[in-house]
Motif scaffolding. Structure first.
Motif, PDB file in Angstrom:
ATOM      1  N   VAL A  68       0.835  -1.051  -0.200  1.00 29.52           N
ATOM      2  CA  VAL A  68       0.028  -0.004   0.211  1.00 29.52           C
ATOM      3  C   VAL A  68       0.878   1.424   0.058  1.00 29.52           C
ATOM      4  O   VAL A  68       0.715   2.385  -0.898  1.00 29.52           O
ATOM      5  CB  VAL A  68      -1.012   0.085   1.171  1.00 29.52           C
ATOM      6  N   TRP A  81      -4.185  -1.336  -5.411  1.00 30.87           N
ATOM      7  CA  TRP A  81      -3.514  -1.987  -4.250  1.00 30.87           C
ATOM      8  C   TRP A  81      -4.338  -3.538  -4.049  1.00 30.87           C
ATOM      9  O   TRP A  81      -3.684  -4.444  -3.648  1.00 30.87           O
ATOM     10  CB  TRP A  81      -3.915  -0.961  -2.967  1.00 30.87           C
ATOM     11  N   VAL A 174      -6.970  -3.819   2.174  1.00 30.86           N
ATOM     12  CA  VAL A 174      -7.041  -2.435   1.767  1.00 30.86           C
ATOM     13  C   VAL A 174      -7.848  -1.641   2.695  1.00 30.86           C
ATOM     14  O   VAL A 174      -7.551  -0.393   3.116  1.00 30.86           O
ATOM     15  CB  VAL A 174      -7.376  -2.367   0.203  1.00 30.86           C
TER      16      VAL A 174
END
Length: 329
Positions: A68, A81, A174
């Motif tokens: 990330v 991501w 995420v």
């Protein structure tokens, strides 16, 4: 991992220190400050209780935070991501493996034989993530693809549909990472290693990352970025390292010392600074400062590119320059 696309230029390494407790991750990553060259940002997870994701280990979360961090720095949007984390979950279980099918290594099981980088580069998580994102961004229309199709476009796996089963977990990771809160640290001392690299700017980080990827190559007199020799001399290594970061340096150590900008005497060195050595005022050697009192350099004939102290009793240290600039930080 299946057939791969060739690799591009050497990539950026970020500082990724992990403080792993019994059940939680505290500080998870560091990002470069877009408005300051004085240091990096210490970032803490706010998106999930204690930075946890059900079924995901601290090791996996730490590697995900690296992905990330790299995605943020490269301005890859959040869907990218997810693609990268799903790919890493399939390829390595989101672990930095030092083994794999044939010569596959690292988070994404990238292969040195297919041009992804050296084994040391590929097993540096930030480098591996950067190479993944470079290839993803070079894929036309990846934003409109499914997660599994976008991952496959990069990975070229023999199991093209395997990434889909990791999509939900990747999205949960995420979601936890998207609440990152960042604060600047008080200083940028550097670690003095290639495992976790602190750098005051993306330029310095790229230069350090390239140099770190050359460890173990032999000293070759006259070896430089335009030569076919499997190694470098001291100034050839620093020239190639900064060329990877987009900065052209002169070929010799004396030529690199002359343009500066000089680091004033008494001012702390920063990772990425060039450190020079001279006898009777004649510069004869240069290394790349890593922090922690260490540099990486090509020492001499019969030796290999390595990390070692930049100062020692009786040395001929003659000062430093900061090609990544500025010196007033």
């Amino acid at each position: 991992m299946g057939n791969k696309i060739g690799a591009g230029i050497a990539a950026l390494v970020f500082a990724i220190p992990l403080l792993i407790g019994a059940q939680a991750i505290g500080i998870v990553t560091q990002l470069f400050s877009s408005g300051s060259s004085a240091g990096s940002l210490t970032c803490t997870l706010d998106g999930a209780p204690n930075g946890a994701v059900p079924g995901v280990t601290a090791e996996q979360l730490g590697n995900a935070s690296t992905i990330v961090a790299v995605g943020k720095q490269l301005h890859v949007p959040e869907p990218g991501w997810v693609v990268a984390i799903a790919a890493a979950l399939q390829e390595s279980g989101l672990r930095n493996l030092h083994y794999g099918d044939r010569d596959s290594l690292g988070l994404f099981q990238q292969r040195p034989s297919m041009g992804w980088g050296t084994p040391e580069q590929i097993t540096t998580p930030a480098y591996a993530a950067t190479k993944f994102f470079e290839h993803l961004q070079a894929t036309p229309g990846w934003e409109q693809m499914s997660v599994t199709d976008a991952a496959q476009a990069v990975q070229r796996s023999g199991f093209p549909h395997a990434y889909a089963k990791h999509e939900d977990t990747a999205r949960a990771i995420v979601a936890a990472m998207s609440g990152v809160r960042c604060e600047p640290p008080p200083a940028m001392p550097g670690t003095g290693t290639c495992d976790t690299i602190h750098a005051a700017s993306p330029i310095a980080a790229k230069a350090i990352n390239y140099a770190c990827g050359q460890r173990g190559l032999p000293y070759v007199s006259g070896g430089g970025p335009e030569d076919d020799a499997p190694g470098f001399d001291c100034s050839g290594l620093t020239q190639a390292s900064y060329a990877a970061a987009g900065i052209a340096l002169p070929r010799t150590s004396r030529g690199q010392y002359a343009p500066g900008p000089r680091v004033p005497d008494g001012q702390p060195l920063l990772p990425g600074d060039l450190v020079f050595y001279a006898t009777a005022g004649r510069v004869h050697h240069v290394g790349l400062y890593l922090g922690g009192g260490n540099m990486i350099d090509a020492p001499d004939v019969g030796q290999t590119i390595q990390i070692r102290p930049y100062r020692h009793p009786g040395d001929d240290y003659d000062g430093a320059t900061r090609p990544a600039g500025p010196v007033g930080v």
